[in-house]
Motif scaffolding. Structure first.
Motif, PDB file in Angstrom:
ATOM      1  N   ASP A 502       0.852  -1.180   0.000  1.00  0.00           N
ATOM      2  CA  ASP A 502       0.000   0.000   0.000  1.00  0.00           C
ATOM      3  C   ASP A 502       0.893   1.236   0.000  1.00  0.00           C
ATOM      4  N   TYR A 503       0.468   2.279  -0.698  1.00  0.00           N
ATOM      5  CA  TYR A 503       1.274   3.492  -0.806  1.00  0.00           C
ATOM      6  C   TYR A 503       0.525   4.679  -0.202  1.00  0.00           C
ATOM      7  N   ASN A 504       1.199   5.390   0.713  1.00  0.00           N
ATOM      8  CA  ASN A 504       0.629   6.572   1.345  1.00  0.00           C
ATOM      9  C   ASN A 504       1.167   7.872   0.764  1.00  0.00           C
ATOM     10  N   SER A 505       2.345   7.807   0.152  1.00  0.00           N
ATOM     11  CA  SER A 505       3.002   9.020  -0.325  1.00  0.00           C
ATOM     12  C   SER A 505       4.010   8.628  -1.390  1.00  0.00           C
ATOM     13  N   LEU A 506       4.347   9.567  -2.252  1.00  0.00           N
ATOM     14  CA  LEU A 506       5.400   9.316  -3.228  1.00  0.00           C
ATOM     15  C   LEU A 506       6.185  10.589  -3.483  1.00  0.00           C
ATOM     16  N   THR A 507       7.365  10.414  -4.050  1.00  0.00           N
ATOM     17  CA  THR A 507       8.198  11.530  -4.470  1.00  0.00           C
ATOM     18  C   THR A 507       9.051  11.055  -5.636  1.00  0.00           C
ATOM     19  N   ILE A 508       9.615  11.982  -6.381  1.00  0.00           N
ATOM     20  CA  ILE A 508      10.455  11.637  -7.528  1.00  0.00           C
ATOM     21  C   ILE A 508      11.841  12.200  -7.310  1.00  0.00           C
ATOM     22  N   ASN A 509      12.834  11.343  -7.457  1.00  0.00           N
ATOM     23  CA  ASN A 509      14.230  11.749  -7.360  1.00  0.00           C
ATOM     24  C   ASN A 509      14.784  11.892  -8.780  1.00  0.00           C
ATOM     25  N   PRO A 510      15.036  13.120  -9.242  1.00  0.00           N
ATOM     26  CA  PRO A 510      15.518  13.298 -10.622  1.00  0.00           C
ATOM     27  C   PRO A 510      16.895  12.692 -10.854  1.00  0.00           C
ATOM     28  N   THR A 576      12.363  -3.840  15.387  1.00  0.00           N
ATOM     29  CA  THR A 576      10.924  -4.074  15.312  1.00  0.00           C
ATOM     30  C   THR A 576      10.366  -3.402  14.052  1.00  0.00           C
ATOM     31  N   VAL A 577       9.262  -3.947  13.581  1.00  0.00           N
ATOM     32  CA  VAL A 577       8.669  -3.421  12.352  1.00  0.00           C
ATOM     33  C   VAL A 577       8.067  -2.037  12.610  1.00  0.00           C
ATOM     34  N   ASP A 578       8.363  -1.101  11.706  1.00  0.00           N
ATOM     35  CA  ASP A 578       7.765   0.240  11.762  1.00  0.00           C
ATOM     36  C   ASP A 578       6.447   0.189  10.989  1.00  0.00           C
ATOM     37  N   GLY A 579       5.373   0.565  11.645  1.00  0.00           N
ATOM     38  CA  GLY A 579       4.043   0.304  11.099  1.00  0.00           C
ATOM     39  C   GLY A 579       3.743   0.885   9.737  1.00  0.00           C
ATOM     40  N   ASP A 580       4.200   2.110   9.468  1.00  0.00           N
ATOM     41  CA  ASP A 580       3.806   2.760   8.227  1.00  0.00           C
ATOM     42  C   ASP A 580       4.837   3.788   7.815  1.00  0.00           C
ATOM     43  N   GLY A 581       5.012   3.914   6.486  1.00  0.00           N
ATOM     44  CA  GLY A 581       5.688   5.064   5.927  1.00  0.00           C
ATOM     45  C   GLY A 581       4.623   6.060   5.541  1.00  0.00           C
ATOM     46  N   ASN A 582       4.587   7.202   6.223  1.00  0.00           N
ATOM     47  CA  ASN A 582       3.497   8.155   6.024  1.00  0.00           C
ATOM     48  C   ASN A 582       3.780   9.174   4.933  1.00  0.00           C
ATOM     49  N   CYS A 583       5.034   9.576   4.800  1.00  0.00           N
ATOM     50  CA  CYS A 583       5.375  10.600   3.821  1.00  0.00           C
ATOM     51  C   CYS A 583       6.847  10.456   3.460  1.00  0.00           C
ATOM     52  N   VAL A 584       7.195  10.778   2.220  1.00  0.00           N
ATOM     53  CA  VAL A 584       8.569  10.671   1.769  1.00  0.00           C
ATOM     54  C   VAL A 584       8.906  11.884   0.907  1.00  0.00           C
ATOM     55  N   ALA A 585      10.142  12.362   1.023  1.00  0.00           N
ATOM     56  CA  ALA A 585      10.595  13.510   0.245  1.00  0.00           C
ATOM     57  C   ALA A 585      12.066  13.333  -0.091  1.00  0.00           C
ATOM     58  N   ASN A 587      15.626  15.072  -0.541  1.00  0.00           N
ATOM     59  CA  ASN A 587      16.411  16.234  -0.126  1.00  0.00           C
ATOM     60  C   ASN A 587      17.827  16.046  -0.662  1.00  0.00           C
ATOM     61  N   GLY A 588      18.036  16.475  -1.908  1.00  0.00           N
ATOM     62  CA  GLY A 588      19.344  16.296  -2.522  1.00  0.00           C
ATOM     63  C   GLY A 588      19.690  14.829  -2.666  1.00  0.00           C
ATOM     64  N   SER A 589      20.748  14.391  -1.995  1.00  0.00           N
ATOM     65  CA  SER A 589      21.174  12.988  -2.069  1.00  0.00           C
ATOM     66  C   SER A 589      20.634  12.166  -0.908  1.00  0.00           C
ATOM     67  N   HIS A 590      19.564  12.652  -0.292  1.00  0.00           N
ATOM     68  CA  HIS A 590      19.004  11.981   0.878  1.00  0.00           C
ATOM     69  C   HIS A 590      17.496  11.792   0.703  1.00  0.00           C
ATOM     70  N   ILE A 591      16.981  10.737   1.332  1.00  0.00           N
ATOM     71  CA  ILE A 591      15.552  10.451   1.349  1.00  0.00           C
ATOM     72  C   ILE A 591      15.045  10.643   2.769  1.00  0.00           C
ATOM     73  N   GLU A 592      14.135  11.604   2.936  1.00  0.00           N
ATOM     74  CA  GLU A 592      13.542  11.891   4.245  1.00  0.00           C
ATOM     75  C   GLU A 592      12.201  11.160   4.333  1.00  0.00           C
ATOM     76  N   VAL A 593      12.030  10.351   5.389  1.00  0.00           N
ATOM     77  CA  VAL A 593      10.822   9.545   5.528  1.00  0.00           C
ATOM     78  C   VAL A 593      10.170   9.813   6.877  1.00  0.00           C
ATOM     79  N   MET A 594       8.855  10.098   6.834  1.00  0.00           N
ATOM     80  CA  MET A 594       8.061  10.238   8.052  1.00  0.00           C
ATOM     81  C   MET A 594       7.366   8.902   8.313  1.00  0.00           C
ATOM     82  N   THR A 595       7.548   8.344   9.504  1.00  0.00           N
ATOM     83  CA  THR A 595       7.038   7.005   9.785  1.00  0.00           C
ATOM     84  C   THR A 595       6.212   6.999  11.063  1.00  0.00           C
ATOM     85  N   THR A 596       5.677   5.838  11.370  1.00  0.00           N
ATOM     86  CA  THR A 596       4.902   5.670  12.601  1.00  0.00           C
ATOM     87  C   THR A 596       5.747   5.988  13.833  1.00  0.00           C
ATOM     88  N   SER A 597       7.031   5.680  13.774  1.00  0.00           N
ATOM     89  CA  SER A 597       7.873   5.856  14.960  1.00  0.00           C
ATOM     90  C   SER A 597       8.666   7.159  14.960  1.00  0.00           C
TER      91      SER A 597
END
Length: 790
Positions: A502-510, A576-585, A587-597
């Motif tokens: 299931d997908y909650n968010s997406l982003t594109i890395n050029p 332990t399993v992180d319940g959900d990836g809520n948002c992803v962005a 940031n240059g050469s990095h992937i910022e992820v908002m999660t349940t934890s």
């Protein structure tokens, strides 16, 4: 549908990268949690039936003279009698034959003739009085001013269908019960055609320069009739077909348009009974319609122009909802009103979507004045529906009885053809110069289960959409769209073959892969919270092909779990399993992820974890604008989804990619309720926009609450909230809100007032702006494309 089913990879390490990946990263440095999955994909023409495009280029008001109706559009001036015309009384024989070498024959004023006539391909000029008991052959007849032609014969066409063209500037009568123009006959009638005791029947072409008054009307598909004045039919006009234009008012006790009838009314159509359109190719062009009831089925169309008013005293019935039985308002910035005591329709493919009205021009609106709605089951049983239980899709439609505010220009001026329309003056109105929201297209999902569109992002002219399954299951998908010249195309649809993501968010890395890479955050039934990624091809589509390497066959869709691993215990020792990836962005050469934890940061090339920040509650959203990032997270863990929990907002410099040292922080900024929604937060210079759900939009400036927005009458009489503020976007002038069942709401950034709104039954979750269009993702398998018209 074209499906490509790729095999599930058995060895996890082979799923690291897809075929278009040209990153020079050694496989042993990659995140070991990465595995590959097979996908199902559809593309090209197989997806076209999932898109409804509602705009037509170059739409304009109706001009019947330019339509391909095959009508006679004007009456020639009265001709002069040729000098060489033979005297009719001298050349006609007793049995009706005409004996002359001249091609022209003349019955002079004051002279009479009664008998038969063989036309013999000649042209006849009648200034006297002629009575014909029989006519044969072909020819041309001019009944000049003061002249008369009486056809005294048995039933049948006027001239026995022999190929006759008549120009009547005088008097033309028949003793038959039907004024019958055959398929090989053409009548030009300069003035009125008054036949109150006879039925007008036409299979050929007729032009009437005045009014037509007749007992009845019969026709077939070859009929071509143009009446410049009014038409009055004493009996039911039950057999209208062919192409008909009426410049004045058309009045009959009942009216049925059938087969391929094209009926154009410049003024009005009135019936004390039913107006019925019951065939696929029927089109009614109307400015004012007055009827006791209105029935529409098959692929029939009622085409309106600016100032049109449909005034139905009883019920409007549509038995082909969703399959082209519709009203269409032509022209730009046009206004029309459709009034009925009740509207009923068959359900079509979705009981919540009603495709009765279309506004293909720019900035046009159809106002519905109706207090009672119902859908039909088995074409007989009615199920009542409140206006908030369905959406009029395909056009800009307001309901006079439902809208808190309707545009002040919803008025129809009184004319000689229309009584005019003015809504109840007590209804609040909006500034008629305010922008309007045009619906451009709708993209529907063919899932057999309940899914929600969760995120929309634009990249290089395309738009990318993510979906997740509602409830506890997983079966998300990704789509690629493109909108050009007000036409949307669904280019690609991809989902994992096992229906486990299931997908909650997406982003594109050029910078990912060769042509860019999609990252999608969500969850997996096997891995819990996860990030999936797939590379793009040169045309912006997802690369769904296998990649053959020295290690074996790599799969195109790769996923990695949002949990720690022993290899990176120094960064994150929580496995332990992180319940959900809520948002992803990105940031240059990095992937910022908002999660349940909390926050998780990964290297964009290797997906190796770089930082983990545990938070007391869910990390909800992250936005990056220029050199600044903003995040929102819950101040504590939720005990249930409806619990109100304070949100904390933090801003960071993009150089602080590990989210270690906030530039600013607003603690307990606002209540988030329910706490499992989208809750978008955006940064706009010194301003922050937070979507709180129940409490609407909160706007902060320099760390302080500046203003809030919540719609009027947002709760029921029992205090239940009707809609939640989920998503937001902005430009230099406006803030665009995805406001649940209140749909798309657009606010002026300066006055904070609503400038436009587009309601829909389905819950608006997310909104994105791209290339002049507004993309709104809805909570039940639907995405719509809009344009703001100023």
């Amino acid at each position: 549908m074209q499906n490509f089913k790729l095999l599930l990879l058995g060895v996890a390490v082979l799923g690291f990268t897809s075929c278009s990946n040209d990153d020079s990263v050694k496989e042993e440095t990659l995140n070991p949690n990465i595995t590959g999955l097979s996908v199902e994909t559809s593309s090209g023409s197989s997806l076209s039936d999932r898109v409804l495009n509602f705009k037509s280029p170059g739409t304009r008001a109706v001009n019947y003279t330019t339509l391909s109706l095959g009508l006679i559009t004007d009456m020639p001036s009265v001709p002069s009698v040729p000098n060489d015309a033979a005297d009719f009384t001298k050349v006609v024989k007793s049995w009706g034959a005409v004996d002359t070498d001249s091609k022209s024959v003349y019955l002079a004023s004051g002279k009479t003739y009664s008998g038969q006539l063989g036309l013999g391909d000649k042209t006849y000029y009648i200034s006297g009085d002629m009575t014909l008991t029989n006519v044969w052959g072909s020819g041309t007849i001019y009944i000049l001013k003061g002249g008369s032609l009486n056809l005294n014969h048995s039933e049948g066409t006027l001239f026995n269908n022999g190929g006759v063209t008549v120009y009547n500037y005088g008097t033309l009568t028949t003793t038959a019960s039907k004024f019958y123009i055959g398929g090989n006959e053409i009548l030009y009638n300069a003035g009125n055609l008054d036949i109150p005791t006879q039925t007008f029947k036409c299979e050929g072409k007729v032009y009437v320069g005045g009014y037509l008054n007749t007992k009845g009307w019969e026709s077939n598909q070859n009929e071509r009739v143009n009446v410049i004045g009014n038409v009055t039919v004493a009996d039911a006009a039950s057999q209208l077909d062919g192409n008909i234009h009426v410049g004045g008012s058309f009045t009959a006790p009942a009216i049925t348009l059938q087969n391929s009838c094209k009926f154009v009314s410049d003024c009005s159509i009135k019936t004390s009974g039913e107006l019925r359109l019951n065939s696929n190719n029927v089109v009614l062009y109307a400015n004012y319609v007055e009827c006791a009831s209105l029935y529409q089925t098959a692929a029939s169309t009622i085409q309106l122009e600016n100032g049109a008013y449909i005034n139905c005293a009883g019920t409007y019935t549509n038995l082909n909802n969703g399959n082209d039985a519709k009203f269409v308002l032509e022209g730009d910035k046009a206004i029309a009103v459709v009034k009925a005591a009740k509207m009923i329709w068959n359900a079509g493919g979705d009981v919540q979507r009603v495709y009765l009205f279309q506004t293909p021009g720019s900035g046009s609106t159809i106002a519905v004045d109706c207090a009672s709605f119902a859908r039909l089951v088995n074409n007989n049983d009615e199920i009542a529906m409140a206006f908030n239980e369905f959406s009029f899709d395909g056009g800009t439609v307001v309901n006079i009885h439902d809208e808190d505010n309707i545009p002040a220009n919803i008025k129809i001026a009184k004319t000689d053809c229309s009584p005019g329309y003015n809504p109840d003056p007590s209804i609040p109105t909006t500034d008629p110069t305010s922008p309007t929201i045009d619906v451009i297209a709708e993209v529907n999902n063919d899932h057999t289960h309940d899914v929600s569109a969760t995120c929309v992002k634009a990249y290089n002219g395309n738009v990318y959409v993510s979906y997740h399954q509602r409830g506890t299951g997983q079966s998300g998908c990704l789509e690629v769209l493109n909108t050009t010249n007000n036409k949307t195309q669904l280019l690609q649809f991809v989902r994992d073959h096992n229906n486990e993501l299931d997908y909650n968010s997406l982003t594109i890395n050029p910078n990912g892969g060769k042509f860019g890479r999609i990252y999608a955050a969500g969850n997996s039934k096997k891995k819990g919270g996860m990030i999936a990624y797939i590379d793009l091809t040169h045309d912006g589509l997802m690369n769904t092909k296998d990649s053959v390497t020295e290690m074996g066959t790599a799969k195109p869709l790769n996923i990695f779990s949002l949990k720690g691993s022993k290899k990176y215990a120094a960064i994150d020792n929580d496995t332990t399993v992180d319940g959900d990836g809520n948002c992803v962005a990105v940031n240059g050469s990095h992937i910022e992820v908002m999660t349940t934890s909390g926050y998780r940061v990964y290297d964009a090339a290797t997906l190796v974890p770089e930082s983990v920040t545990k938070l007391p509650g869910k990390a909800k959203f992250i936005d990056i604008n220029g050199n600044t990032m903003v995040t929102a997270y819950l101040a504590k863990a939720a005990q249930n989804a409806d619990e109100a929990i304070k949100a904390n907002i933090q801003t960071y410099a993009t150089s602080d990619y590990k989210l270690a040292t906030p530039l600013t922080e607003i603690t307990n900024a606002a209540d988030i309720q329910p706490n499992n929604g989208k809750n978008v937060v955006l940064i706009d210079g010194s301003k922050l926009y937070l979507c709180t759900g129940r409490d609407g939009l909160k706007v902060f400036e320099n760390g302080t609450l500046s203003w809030s927005y919540q719609p009027e009458k947002i709760t029921t009489s029992k205090g239940v909230y009707k809609a939640y503020c989920n998503g937001a976007a902005f430009d230099s002038k406006y803030i665009y809100l995805a406001y649940g069942s209140y749909g798309l709401i657009i606010l002026d950034k300066t006055s904070h007032k609503v400038v436009a709104q587009r309601k829909m039954v389905k819950s608006a979750n997310y909104v994105t702006l791209a290339d002049g269009y507004i993309y709104v993702a809805y909570g039940r398998d639907c995405l719509q494309v809009f344009k703001l018209v100023e």
